[in-house]
Design an enzyme around this catalytic site. Structure first.
Site, PDB file in Angstrom:
ATOM      1  N   ILE A  16      14.340   6.270  -1.665  1.00 24.10           N
ATOM      2  CA  ILE A  16      15.078   4.921  -1.208  1.00 24.10           C
ATOM      3  C   ILE A  16      14.966   3.404  -1.993  1.00 24.10           C
ATOM      4  N   ILE A  64       1.347   0.726 -10.152  1.00 25.70           N
ATOM      5  CA  ILE A  64       0.826  -0.389  -9.694  1.00 25.70           C
ATOM      6  C   ILE A  64      -1.131  -0.746  -9.088  1.00 25.70           C
ATOM      7  N   THR A 104      -2.882   4.932  -4.891  1.00 29.69           N
ATOM      8  CA  THR A 104      -1.247   4.102  -4.347  1.00 29.69           C
ATOM      9  C   THR A 104      -1.231   3.622  -3.218  1.00 29.69           C
ATOM     10  N   THR A 132       6.119   2.943   7.516  1.00 31.01           N
ATOM     11  CA  THR A 132       6.227   4.221   8.192  1.00 31.01           C
ATOM     12  C   THR A 132       6.416   4.392   9.482  1.00 31.01           C
ATOM     13  N   ASP A 133       7.327   4.800  10.031  1.00 31.10           N
ATOM     14  CA  ASP A 133       6.734   5.412  12.173  1.00 31.10           C
ATOM     15  C   ASP A 133       5.655   5.892  11.432  1.00 31.10           C
ATOM     16  N   GLU A 134       5.143   6.765  10.600  1.00 29.37           N
ATOM     17  CA  GLU A 134       4.788   8.082  10.720  1.00 29.37           C
ATOM     18  C   GLU A 134       2.672   6.738  11.258  1.00 29.37           C
ATOM     19  N   TYR A 157      -1.380  11.040   4.942  1.00 33.65           N
ATOM     20  CA  TYR A 157      -0.534  10.318   3.659  1.00 33.65           C
ATOM     21  C   TYR A 157       0.306   9.258   5.133  1.00 33.65           C
ATOM     22  N   LYS A 161      -0.575   4.783   4.331  1.00 34.94           N
ATOM     23  CA  LYS A 161      -0.080   3.921   4.785  1.00 34.94           C
ATOM     24  C   LYS A 161      -0.377   2.697   6.192  1.00 34.94           C
ATOM     25  N   ASN A 186      12.677   8.539   9.395  1.00 34.50           N
ATOM     26  CA  ASN A 186      12.521   9.104   8.509  1.00 34.50           C
ATOM     27  C   ASN A 186      14.210   9.205   7.900  1.00 34.50           C
ATOM     28  N   ASN A 187      14.481   8.958   6.739  1.00 32.40           N
ATOM     29  CA  ASN A 187      15.724   8.468   6.467  1.00 32.40           C
ATOM     30  C   ASN A 187      16.159   9.981   5.759  1.00 32.40           C
ATOM     31  N   LYS A 196      11.474  17.426   0.754  1.00 37.89           N
ATOM     32  CA  LYS A 196      12.163  16.884   2.232  1.00 37.89           C
ATOM     33  C   LYS A 196      12.366  17.737   2.701  1.00 37.89           C
ATOM     34  N   ASN A 256      14.100  19.999  14.407  1.00 30.21           N
ATOM     35  CA  ASN A 256      14.086  20.763  13.215  1.00 30.21           C
ATOM     36  C   ASN A 256      15.097  21.566  12.880  1.00 30.21           C
ATOM     37  N   ARG A 288       2.925  23.018   9.709  1.00 32.80           N
ATOM     38  CA  ARG A 288       1.802  21.883   8.643  1.00 32.80           C
ATOM     39  C   ARG A 288       0.504  22.091   9.468  1.00 32.80           C
TER      40      ARG A 288
HETATM   41  P1  NAD Z   1      10.121   8.745  -2.955  1.00 34.44           P
HETATM   42  O1  NAD Z   1       9.067   9.563  -3.249  1.00 34.44           O
HETATM   43  O2  NAD Z   1      10.811   8.753  -3.154  1.00 34.44           O
HETATM   44  O3  NAD Z   1       9.359   7.507  -4.305  1.00 34.44           O
HETATM   45  C1  NAD Z   1       8.666   6.629  -4.544  1.00 34.44           C
HETATM   46  C2  NAD Z   1       8.722   6.466  -6.077  1.00 34.44           C
HETATM   47  O4  NAD Z   1       7.394   5.379  -6.214  1.00 34.44           O
HETATM   48  C3  NAD Z   1       9.011   6.602  -6.851  1.00 34.44           C
HETATM   49  O5  NAD Z   1       9.963   6.168  -8.111  1.00 34.44           O
HETATM   50  C4  NAD Z   1       7.955   6.916  -7.542  1.00 34.44           C
HETATM   51  O6  NAD Z   1       7.513   7.182  -9.291  1.00 34.44           O
HETATM   52  C5  NAD Z   1       6.715   5.129  -7.360  1.00 34.44           C
HETATM   53  N1  NAD Z   1       5.295   5.386  -7.619  1.00 34.44           N
HETATM   54  C6  NAD Z   1       4.956   6.447  -7.154  1.00 34.44           C
HETATM   55  N2  NAD Z   1       3.197   6.442  -7.791  1.00 34.44           N
HETATM   56  C7  NAD Z   1       3.139   4.887  -8.492  1.00 34.44           C
HETATM   57  C8  NAD Z   1       2.154   4.078  -8.741  1.00 34.44           C
HETATM   58  N3  NAD Z   1       1.116   4.293  -9.202  1.00 34.44           N
HETATM   59  N4  NAD Z   1       3.226   3.354  -9.537  1.00 34.44           N
HETATM   60  C9  NAD Z   1       4.435   2.146  -9.733  1.00 34.44           C
HETATM   61  N5  NAD Z   1       5.444   4.045  -8.939  1.00 34.44           N
HETATM   62  C10 NAD Z   1       4.976   4.134  -8.116  1.00 34.44           C
HETATM   63  O7  NAD Z   1       9.116   7.612  -2.157  1.00 34.44           O
HETATM   64  P2  NAD Z   1      10.692   7.119  -0.838  1.00 34.44           P
HETATM   65  O8  NAD Z   1      11.082   7.974   0.050  1.00 34.44           O
HETATM   66  O9  NAD Z   1      11.433   6.704  -1.304  1.00 34.44           O
HETATM   67  O10 NAD Z   1       9.639   5.891  -0.297  1.00 34.44           O
HETATM   68  C11 NAD Z   1       9.528   4.945  -0.288  1.00 34.44           C
HETATM   69  C12 NAD Z   1       8.828   4.643   0.099  1.00 34.44           C
HETATM   70  O11 NAD Z   1       9.720   4.052   1.849  1.00 34.44           O
HETATM   71  C13 NAD Z   1       7.489   4.701   0.423  1.00 34.44           C
HETATM   72  O12 NAD Z   1       6.494   3.420   0.851  1.00 34.44           O
HETATM   73  C14 NAD Z   1       7.582   5.285   2.116  1.00 34.44           C
HETATM   74  O13 NAD Z   1       6.197   5.487   2.248  1.00 34.44           O
HETATM   75  C15 NAD Z   1       7.922   4.473   2.930  1.00 34.44           C
HETATM   76  N6  NAD Z   1       9.249   5.727   4.011  1.00 34.44           N
HETATM   77  C16 NAD Z   1       9.617   6.520   3.764  1.00 34.44           C
HETATM   78  C17 NAD Z   1      10.205   6.857   4.529  1.00 34.44           C
HETATM   79  C18 NAD Z   1      11.521   8.565   4.061  1.00 34.44           C
HETATM   80  O14 NAD Z   1      11.898   8.676   5.203  1.00 34.44           O
HETATM   81  N7  NAD Z   1      11.550   8.828   3.160  1.00 34.44           N
HETATM   82  C19 NAD Z   1      10.335   6.309   6.037  1.00 34.44           C
HETATM   83  C20 NAD Z   1      10.180   5.710   5.998  1.00 34.44           C
HETATM   84  C21 NAD Z   1       8.753   4.638   5.424  1.00 34.44           C
HETATM   85  O1  DAU Z   2       9.109   9.319   9.357  1.00 32.00           O
HETATM   86  C1  DAU Z   2       8.721   8.731   8.037  1.00 32.00           C
HETATM   87  C2  DAU Z   2       8.375   9.333   7.608  1.00 32.00           C
HETATM   88  O2  DAU Z   2       9.581  10.456   6.958  1.00 32.00           O
HETATM   89  C3  DAU Z   2       8.202   9.119   6.036  1.00 32.00           C
HETATM   90  O3  DAU Z   2       7.254   8.418   5.870  1.00 32.00           O
HETATM   91  C4  DAU Z   2       8.073  10.317   4.587  1.00 32.00           C
HETATM   92  O4  DAU Z   2       7.899   9.426   3.957  1.00 32.00           O
HETATM   93  C5  DAU Z   2       8.871  10.740   5.193  1.00 32.00           C
HETATM   94  O5  DAU Z   2       8.278  12.671   3.623  1.00 32.00           O
HETATM   95  C6  DAU Z   2       8.808  11.647   6.099  1.00 32.00           C
HETATM   96  O6  DAU Z   2       8.023  12.798   6.712  1.00 32.00           O
HETATM   97  P1  DAU Z   2       8.046  13.630   7.179  1.00 32.00           P
HETATM   98  O7  DAU Z   2       7.212  15.363   7.017  1.00 32.00           O
HETATM   99  O8  DAU Z   2       8.526  13.883   8.815  1.00 32.00           O
HETATM  100  O9  DAU Z   2       9.573  14.598   6.640  1.00 32.00           O
HETATM  101  P2  DAU Z   2      10.048  15.680   5.809  1.00 32.00           P
HETATM  102  O10 DAU Z   2      10.852  16.107   5.604  1.00 32.00           O
HETATM  103  O11 DAU Z   2       8.871  16.306   5.271  1.00 32.00           O
HETATM  104  O12 DAU Z   2       9.710  16.827   6.978  1.00 32.00           O
HETATM  105  C7  DAU Z   2      10.575  16.311   8.203  1.00 32.00           C
HETATM  106  C8  DAU Z   2      10.172  17.590   9.420  1.00 32.00           C
HETATM  107  O13 DAU Z   2      10.724  19.062   8.779  1.00 32.00           O
HETATM  108  C9  DAU Z   2       8.931  17.371   9.995  1.00 32.00           C
HETATM  109  O14 DAU Z   2       8.820  18.873  11.209  1.00 32.00           O
HETATM  110  C10 DAU Z   2       8.564  18.498   9.115  1.00 32.00           C
HETATM  111  C11 DAU Z   2       9.570  20.265   8.780  1.00 32.00           C
HETATM  112  N1  DAU Z   2       9.369  20.576   7.263  1.00 32.00           N
HETATM  113  C12 DAU Z   2       9.043  19.955   6.705  1.00 32.00           C
HETATM  114  C13 DAU Z   2       9.891  21.390   5.022  1.00 32.00           C
HETATM  115  C14 DAU Z   2       9.482  20.640   3.966  1.00 32.00           C
HETATM  116  C15 DAU Z   2       9.405  22.436   7.645  1.00 32.00           C
HETATM  117  O15 DAU Z   2       9.906  22.588   8.610  1.00 32.00           O
HETATM  118  N2  DAU Z   2       9.766  22.916   6.467  1.00 32.00           N
HETATM  119  C16 DAU Z   2      10.072  22.446   6.008  1.00 32.00           C
HETATM  120  O16 DAU Z   2       9.667  23.023   4.484  1.00 32.00           O
END
Ligand code: NAD
Ligand code: DAU
Length: 349
Positions: A16, A64, A104, A132-134, A157, A161, A186-187, A196, A256, A288
């Site tokens: 993101i 950080i 972190t 996050t919504d989690e 996790y 958060k 979820n993005n 993911k 899913n 999970r």
């Molecule tokens: P990501 O895991 O893809 O990226 C995390 C980044 O943080 C990486 O570039 C990593 O190198 C950096 N990082 C990790 N530990 C660090 C540290 N100690 N110091 C400096 N940098 C560090 O994560 P993402 O999916 O891009 O998520 C970004 C943010 O958005 C997170 O805070 C996550 O909780 C939040 N979020 C993610 C989602 C999602 O669907 N992915 C949804 C809602 C919120």
């Molecule tokens: O809701 C926001 C969150 O979405 C973010 O805060 C997290 O950083 C991000 O990782 C994501 O969390 P989820 O656990 O929802 O995402 P993930 O892609 O890991 O899993 C999505 C769903 O799919 C979840 O119900 C678990 C399931 N899953 C996931 C994996 C990796 C499977 O069934 N099989 C898999 O191999």
């Protein structure tokens, strides 16, 4: 050059973060954007190739969790604002090893808050915490998460958060730090690390590997195009109220299994495979631990107060995402080599 703001974006090399950096660097030439990232397994500067030479962009490697690293970057660039995305972000990894998430997500966040508190002398700044919504836990069949929903995190996790969110609010109430917060669903989109669900499934279909579905596949997630999340961060950062939080989501719930079947169909076509061929790769695996049943977001506050809404239909965004992965096999090969192989074997053995 004199910049009107010096914005520290943490975690800018991640999924993101790289989209947020791209949007800000291209849209706001008067801001200096400082990408502060430790480059963990999830951080990749390849994600930012297209902006790396921009005159208003700079990368600083740092952790950080280190107050020295954070203080150094605050002083060097006279940081005026923070958009905080750096985190350990994968639920499955948090189940295997919670301590990195405490360090972190909790300690790192408090470290940044401390630096902002000691540096900023007035309220003419923004500390935008991306969450996050989690943190709200797990929904039943009905209802949506609202900003006022009680916190009920259930994975290491989401507990980390939630804790970071509480610290951000505590710094607002106790010290008057000018904070804003967002909690997003979820993005999906380009540059998503293939641990993911969506990128993992795309990659496995391409390589004709099993598609692991946890439990029965009936868990529900609300999917949002990552660029729409970046746009939401832009409007909240600029126009959101200090001390307020905003839910961000797509009103786009999928089980899913339905989502994975849909990806199979898209890729049957794009890879010229027989209709139904990819679905045969679907494999139900052990669930999970503590798997949240359903997430769904009420984003009406953000829509009504700040005029944001998602820009793209899910089916269209998903197809663009698939195309990106098919066109960027080098990126995929790079991020899935080395340590990823060990992670994958341990996780799905
Ligand atoms: P990501 O895991 O893809 O990226 C995390 C980044 O943080 C990486 O570039 C990593 O190198 C950096 N990082 C990790 N530990 C660090 C540290 N100690 N110091 C400096 N940098 C560090 O994560 P993402 O999916 O891009 O998520 C970004 C943010 O958005 C997170 O805070 C996550 O909780 C939040 N979020 C993610 C989602 C999602 O669907 N992915 C949804 C809602 C919120
Ligand atoms: O809701 C926001 C969150 O979405 C973010 O805060 C997290 O950083 C991000 O990782 C994501 O969390 P989820 O656990 O929802 O995402 P993930 O892609 O890991 O899993 C999505 C769903 O799919 C979840 O119900 C678990 C399931 N899953 C996931 C994996 C990796 C499977 O069934 N099989 C898999 O191999």
């Amino acid at each position: 050059m004199q910049f009107s703001k010096n914005i520290l974006i943490t975690g800018g090399a991640g999924f993101i973060g790289s989209h947020v950096i791209r949007l800000f660097v291209n849209k706001y030439s008067s801001y200096r954007i400082v990408n502060f990232d430790k480059l963990t397994y999830a951080g990749n500067l390849e994600n930012l190739k297209d902006v790396e030479n921009a005159s208003n962009y700079v990368f600083e490697k740092g952790d950080i969790c280190s107050s020295d690293d954070v203080q150094r970057v605050f002083e060097k660039y006279k940081i005026t604002d923070v958009i905080h995305l750096a985190a350990e972000s994968h639920v499955d990894r948090s189940i295997e090893g919670p301590m990195d998430f405490v360090m972190t997500n909790v300690v790192g966040t408090v470290n940044l808050l401390q630096a902002a508190k000691s540096t900023w002398k007035d309220s003419n700044h923004v500390f935008h915490h991306v969450s996050t919504d989690e943190v709200f836990g797990s929904l039943g069949q009905e209802g949506l998460f609202e900003e006022t929903t009680s916190y009920d995190p259930r994975s290491p996790y989401s507990a980390s958060k939630a804790s970071s969110d509480h610290f951000v609010r505590a710094f607002f109430h106790t010290y008057g730090l000018p904070v804003k917060m967002s909690n997003c669903s979820n993005n999906y989109g380009s540059h998503h690390f293939p641990e993911k669900l969506i990128p993992l499934v795309i990659n496995n279909i391409v390589n004709k590997k099993p598609l692991p579905i946890y439990g029965k596949g009936d868990n529900i997630r609300d999917w949002l195009w990552v660029e729409d999340h970046a746009r939401a961060i832009d409007v909240i950062f600029h126009n959101g109220e200090i001390g307020e939080s905003y839910n961000v989501g797509g009103l786009n719930e999928w089980t899913n299994i339905d989502l994975v079947r849909h990806l199979c169909k898209i890729l049957d076509q794009k890879l010229n495979r027989e209709s139904g061929e990819n679905e045969q790769l679907i494999t139900f695996v052990k669930d999970r631990a503590g798997h949240d049943a359903r997430y769904a977001i009420d984003a009406s506050k953000l829509e009504k107060e700040l005029g944001w809404k998602p820009s793209i239909q899910f089916e269209q965004g998903l197809e663009k995402t698939v195309d990106w992965y098919l066109e960027n096999t080098e990126w995929v090969d790079k991020v899935t080599s080395g340590a990823y192989q060990t992670y994958y074997e341990n996780m799905y053995k």
